[in-house]
Design an enzyme around this catalytic site. Structure first.
Site: not given
Ligand code: 16G
Ligand code: ZN
Length: 534
Positions: A65, A492
């Site tokens: 991504s 996450g």
């Molecule tokens: C991932 C998720 C995105 C989310 C991000 C949060 C998908 C396809 N992608 O990139 O939606 O905003 O994680 O990241 O679900 P974080 O938990 O590190 O803040």
């Molecule tokens: Zn993406």
């Protein structure tokens, strides 16, 4: 069984590096591409099991991504084109880390009572990363080791592969499972809409750029696209793309913007989009996922009213949605607003409960879902010969909207076409769109802690339930500021805690800093204490 012998034999070609632990997180697997070969092979096995288990085609997209080009990863796609069911994410993690591969594999087969003689079909796609060709081959090896059939779509955007999977499993009802089918579906409905303007698209030097170029011949003259960061020179996601623009709140590096013109940026696998422009004073303005959700939901609500259809419109956001957007949607637009946990699958799931639901993360990932009943009502009305012109127009526009939207997952290409259509139909400039509401000043920070699991949250991540005292401290800090809001949540995708704060002025920076300090002190901060921003 011969199948297991084949797995054993093939797995020797895809050895697991000792001591490496991977985690199938919010959006799949992701790490430096060097360490992923074994995991890709194993996810090929898992996709095959999932296909046997659901008796349907499963998708595997090789991409990391918006992350750096050196990284790679993978996303598994379930039969209706949605992200893989959370119950199976646990198997993905187990399988990726297994020292004894066959035991874990057999365990999954037994737990899910999988009939191994059931046929399996897996669709595979990849982004433009230099490691993607090799890694997608490892996925294909995994599928064939378990006697699964595979179809290699080669270079596609993530949402395109989601689309293919859904087309296949609905036997063409959703569309034709080819790139031509995808472009025709999106562009045909677009042809019926009045559009004729120039839009500049930052392709993040990735797959989205290739696919926009590929789509251009299907678009006729309705939309003139000027593509930059098209991958001919620059590096993927480097100083460009949706994530860079959103986080840095500035245009891609080295790109000169003309005041008043519209620009948008995709991310590296084209499932995120943000818009922006500069005003006559040279001030940069970002239109993020919240502004996009507002534009789309307003448009849909107005059309449903004109069509006389009694269908409820909802918007699903996350805790990161700017407070101004939530306020505007609830109080001015009077649409239902729901808050879901961060991560596309959570928003998608929440959106499935409504007739018509627009879901967007602030970072630009989002789409619109129509329930089956809603789609039916709209189509019936569009074909009803006894309705007046206003209703007819609204019903036809709604029907075209359904076709232009990729309902499986957020899709930068489809979102872009829909946004351009709305602006054209409403005769709205990007400035007018931006002026609908003003974002509250906000700040996001990261805090390093020994174990991010020290923070546990509830209420769609808006409140912390542990460590003790954390939420009370956040509450009392928020109380010092006007129109303020703040929350903390474990990431996450990275080993950190994220802090978000907003307030009526840029004092949001000070609030974010104070909350960061509280996290550092209460949740086991490591390294240097967070410093004030100013
Ligand atoms: C991932 C998720 C995105 C989310 C991000 C949060 C998908 C396809 N992608 O990139 O939606 O905003 O994680 O990241 O679900 P974080 O938990 O590190 O803040
Ligand atoms: Zn993406």
């Amino acid at each position: 069984m011969a199948q297991f012998q084949e797995v054993e034999k093939q797995s020797i070609m895809h050895p697991k590096p000792p001591g490496l632990t991977l985690h199938y997180g919010t959006a799949g697997l992701r790490t430096n591409a060097k360490h992923l070969d074994h995991a890709m092979f194993r996810m090929g096995l898992l996709a095959t099991l999932r296909s046997k288990n659901t008796k349907a085609t499963i998708g595997v997209m090789v991409t990391a991504s918006h992350n750096p080009e050196e990284d790679n990863g993978l996303k598994l796609i379930d039969p209706m084109g949605e992200m893989m069911a959370p119950a199976w994410e646990h198997y993905a993690t187990q399988l990726a880390n297994a020292d004894d591969l066959l035991t874990v594999l057999k365990d999954i087969i037994e737990k899910e009572a999988i009939n191994m003689s059931q046929e399996a079909n897996v669709f595979v796609g990849k982004d433009t990363r230099s490691s993607s060709a090799r890694l997608s081959q490892a996925v294909l090896d995994g599928v064939s080791a378990l006697d699964g059939h595979s179809k290699d779509y080669g270079l596609v955007t993530t949402p395109q592969l989601h689309y293919m999977v859904r087309c296949q499993n609905t036997k063409g009802k959703y569309g034709e499972a080819t790139l031509d089918g995808y472009y025709s579906k999106l562009c045909q409905s677009f042809d019926n809409l009045p559009v004729s303007k120039l839009l500049s698209v930052d392709g993040a030097n990735g797959i989205g750029a290739l696919k926009v170029r590929e789509m251009e011949s299907h678009l006729k003259k309705e939309l003139q696209i000027s593509l930059f960061n098209d991958g001919s020179q620059g590096k993927l996601n480097y100083q460009c793309g949706a994530d860079f623009v959103k986080v840095q709140q500035k245009p891609p590096t080295g790109f000169k913007m003309n005041p008043g013109e519209r620009y948008c940026s995709f991310d590296g696998d084209a499932d995120r989009i943000v818009y922006y422009y500069t005003d006559s004073e040279g001030q940069f303005h970002l239109l993020d996922g919240d502004k996009i959700a507002t534009l789309m939901s307003t448009f849909l609500k107005e059309l449903l009213e004109q069509a006389g259809l009694n269908l409820k419109v909802a918007v699903v956001q996350t805790a990161y949605a700017n407070g101004s957007s939530t306020h505007y949607l609830e109080n001015t637009m009077k649409v239902i607003v729901r808050c879901a946990k961060t991560g596309v699958k959570h928003l998608h799931h929440a959106a499935q409960e409504f007739d018509v639901a627009v879901y967007f993360e602030s970072n630009g990932h989002g789409t619109v879902l129509f329930s089956e009943a809603a789609e039916e009502k709209i189509c019936q009305l569009a074909e009803d010969p006894n309705i007046n012109d206003e209703k007819k127009r609204a019903a036809l526009l709604l029907q075209n909207t359904i076709n232009v939207i990729n309902q499986t997952v957020g899709d930068a290409i489809s979102d872009m076409l829909f946004i351009e259509a709305i602006l054209a139909i409403k005769g709205m400039s990007v400035q007018q769109w931006d002026a609908v509401y003003a974002d509250l000043p906000n700040r996001q920070l990261k805090v390093k802690v020994a174990d991010r699991r020290a923070i546990d949250t509830t209420d769609a991540e808006r409140r912390a339930v542990s460590p003790p005292g954390m939420q009370d401290t956040v509450d009392s800090l928020v109380n010092k500021y006007k129109q303020a809001r703040s929350f903390v949540r474990p990431s996450g995708t990275e080993d950190i805690v994220r802090v978000y704060a907003e307030a009526d002025t840029q004092s949001a920076d000070a609030l974010a800093h104070e909350v960061s300090l509280a996290v550092y002190r209460l949740a086991g901060g490591v390294g240097e204490e967070p410093k004030p921003l100013h």
